[in-house]
Design a protein around this motif. Structure first.
Motif, PDB file in Angstrom:
ATOM      1  N   GLU A 121      -1.806   5.129  13.774  1.00 40.03           N
ATOM      2  CA  GLU A 121      -2.624   4.552  12.697  1.00 40.03           C
ATOM      3  C   GLU A 121      -2.293   3.075  12.475  1.00 40.03           C
ATOM      4  OE1 GLU A 121       0.061   5.897   8.860  1.00 40.03           O
ATOM      5  OE2 GLU A 121      -1.721   7.049   9.385  1.00 40.03           O
ATOM      6  N   VAL A 122      -1.041   2.687  12.683  1.00 44.85           N
ATOM      7  CA  VAL A 122      -0.652   1.282  12.532  1.00 44.85           C
ATOM      8  C   VAL A 122      -1.282   0.443  13.640  1.00 44.85           C
ATOM      9  CG1 VAL A 122       1.289  -0.328  12.575  1.00 44.85           C
ATOM     10  CG2 VAL A 122       1.502   1.835  11.359  1.00 44.85           C
ATOM     11  N   TYR A 168      -6.570  -4.514   5.063  1.00 42.62           N
ATOM     12  CA  TYR A 168      -5.132  -4.775   5.071  1.00 42.62           C
ATOM     13  C   TYR A 168      -4.475  -4.279   3.788  1.00 42.62           C
ATOM     14  CZ  TYR A 168      -0.833  -7.432   4.536  1.00 42.62           C
ATOM     15  OH  TYR A 168       0.457  -7.793   4.291  1.00 42.62           O
ATOM     16  N   ARG A 169      -5.071  -4.601   2.639  1.00 38.46           N
ATOM     17  CA  ARG A 169      -4.503  -4.181   1.358  1.00 38.46           C
ATOM     18  C   ARG A 169      -4.500  -2.657   1.236  1.00 38.46           C
ATOM     19  NH1 ARG A 169      -1.260  -7.044  -1.319  1.00 38.46           N
ATOM     20  NH2 ARG A 169      -1.866  -5.917  -3.154  1.00 38.46           N
ATOM     21  N   ALA A 170      -5.568  -2.013   1.701  1.00 36.66           N
ATOM     22  CA  ALA A 170      -5.635  -0.553   1.635  1.00 36.66           C
ATOM     23  C   ALA A 170      -4.553   0.059   2.514  1.00 36.66           C
ATOM     24  CB  ALA A 170      -7.013  -0.062   2.064  1.00 36.66           C
ATOM     25  N   PHE A 171      -4.295  -0.520   3.668  1.00 40.38           N
ATOM     26  CA  PHE A 171      -3.257  -0.003   4.552  1.00 40.38           C
ATOM     27  C   PHE A 171      -1.880  -0.205   3.947  1.00 40.38           C
ATOM     28  CE2 PHE A 171      -0.161  -0.476   7.940  1.00 40.38           C
ATOM     29  CZ  PHE A 171      -0.311   0.742   8.581  1.00 40.38           C
ATOM     30  N   MET A 172      -1.638  -1.363   3.345  1.00 44.20           N
ATOM     31  CA  MET A 172      -0.326  -1.645   2.770  1.00 44.20           C
ATOM     32  C   MET A 172      -0.040  -0.779   1.547  1.00 44.20           C
ATOM     33  SD  MET A 172       1.096  -3.642   4.816  1.00 44.20           S
ATOM     34  CE  MET A 172       2.547  -4.150   3.938  1.00 44.20           C
ATOM     35  N   GLN A 173      -1.065  -0.383   0.818  1.00 43.20           N
ATOM     36  CA  GLN A 173      -0.857   0.477  -0.344  1.00 43.20           C
ATOM     37  C   GLN A 173      -0.600   1.917   0.064  1.00 43.20           C
ATOM     38  OE1 GLN A 173      -4.288  -0.114  -2.787  1.00 43.20           O
ATOM     39  NE2 GLN A 173      -3.541  -2.048  -3.602  1.00 43.20           N
ATOM     40  N   GLY A 174      -0.940   2.267   1.274  1.00 44.44           N
ATOM     41  CA  GLY A 174      -0.698   3.616   1.770  1.00 44.44           C
ATOM     42  C   GLY A 174      -1.836   4.535   1.401  1.00 44.44           C
ATOM     43  N   PRO A 175      -1.745   5.771   1.903  1.00 47.92           N
ATOM     44  CA  PRO A 175      -2.807   6.730   1.603  1.00 47.92           C
ATOM     45  C   PRO A 175      -2.764   7.129   0.131  1.00 47.92           C
ATOM     46  CG  PRO A 175      -1.033   7.799   2.789  1.00 47.92           C
ATOM     47  CD  PRO A 175      -0.713   6.324   2.743  1.00 47.92           C
ATOM     48  N   PRO A 176      -3.890   7.540  -0.411  1.00 43.48           N
ATOM     49  CA  PRO A 176      -3.888   7.972  -1.807  1.00 43.48           C
ATOM     50  C   PRO A 176      -3.012   9.204  -1.954  1.00 43.48           C
ATOM     51  CG  PRO A 176      -6.010   8.420  -0.781  1.00 43.48           C
ATOM     52  CD  PRO A 176      -5.188   7.647   0.206  1.00 43.48           C
ATOM     53  N   PRO A 177      -2.381   9.355  -3.113  1.00 46.66           N
ATOM     54  CA  PRO A 177      -1.496  10.515  -3.299  1.00 46.66           C
ATOM     55  C   PRO A 177      -2.286  11.810  -3.194  1.00 46.66           C
ATOM     56  CG  PRO A 177      -1.840   9.376  -5.381  1.00 46.66           C
ATOM     57  CD  PRO A 177      -2.478   8.540  -4.305  1.00 46.66           C
ATOM     58  N   GLU A 178      -1.661  12.786  -2.537  1.00 46.49           N
ATOM     59  CA  GLU A 178      -2.322  14.081  -2.387  1.00 46.49           C
ATOM     60  C   GLU A 178      -2.192  14.869  -3.686  1.00 46.49           C
ATOM     61  OE1 GLU A 178      -0.930  16.177   1.007  1.00 46.49           O
ATOM     62  OE2 GLU A 178      -1.063  14.401   2.283  1.00 46.49           O
ATOM     63  N   VAL A 179      -3.221  15.628  -3.999  1.00 45.25           N
ATOM     64  CA  VAL A 179      -3.207  16.447  -5.202  1.00 45.25           C
ATOM     65  C   VAL A 179      -2.434  17.711  -4.887  1.00 45.25           C
ATOM     66  CG1 VAL A 179      -4.637  17.690  -6.859  1.00 45.25           C
ATOM     67  CG2 VAL A 179      -5.404  15.506  -5.922  1.00 45.25           C
ATOM     68  N   ASP A 180      -1.400  17.971  -5.672  1.00 43.94           N
ATOM     69  CA  ASP A 180      -0.583  19.161  -5.478  1.00 43.94           C
ATOM     70  C   ASP A 180      -1.363  20.369  -5.982  1.00 43.94           C
ATOM     71  OD1 ASP A 180       1.460  20.846  -4.937  1.00 43.94           O
ATOM     72  OD2 ASP A 180       2.727  20.235  -6.627  1.00 43.94           O
TER      73      ASP A 180
END
Length: 152
Positions: free
Chosen positions: A47-48, A100-112
């Motif tokens: 992905e990187v 770039y900003r979306a990649f640096m922030q990482g994936p959205p947190p998964e809902v438990d």
């Protein structure tokens, strides 16, 4: 005074020049021997690598548009086409920055799933809340006694 008037050969007082290729010379080979460097292609996650190359491509197209657009306006007088290229280039820069900003922030947190189940179930009874509070209080008191034992 022409080029023939200059002496291009080094004088005997000049030191020998260092040859940077001397350590790469192999007497058995007909030319230079370039050392091989082995790299693992899986150094970076897929992905990187994918995000990097997509961003590089988008930025290259954006630079092209922003550079050629004003030239079309100035040299050819094509105002509409040149302005469209400049606007497209600016939009592509924005797209690359957003990616770039979306990649640096990482994936959205998964809902438990436990959190989702807890929000859909009715509130707990007062008995279960009281037992949870007692358990929590006991763990706090054991932590505080451990702290006092460590300090002595």
């Amino acid at each position: 005074m022409g080029l023939d008037d200059f002496e291009l050969e080094p004088s005997e007082h000049e030191p020998e020049e260092w040859d940077p290729e001397s350590d790469l010379h192999d007497p058995d080979a007909p030319g230079l021997t370039i050392p091989a460097v082995e790299t693992d292609e899986t150094d970076a996650p897929k992905e990187v690598v994918e995000t990097f190359w997509i961003t590089v491509l988008v930025v290259n197209v954006a630079v092209f548009c922003v550079a050629v657009g004003p030239m079309l306006i100035y040299f050819e007088g094509w105002i509409r086409e040149g302005a469209a290229m400049v606007i497209a280039g600016i939009a592509l820069f924005g797209l690359a920055y957003r990616r770039y900003r979306a990649f640096m922030q990482g994936p959205p947190p998964e809902v438990d799933s436990n959190v989702a189940d807890a929000s859909s179930t009715p509130a707990r009874s007062s008995e279960s809340e009281a037992s949870s509070a007692d358990t929590h209080d006991r763990s706090d008191s054991s932590d505080s006694t451990d702290t006092h034992e460590d300090s002595s």
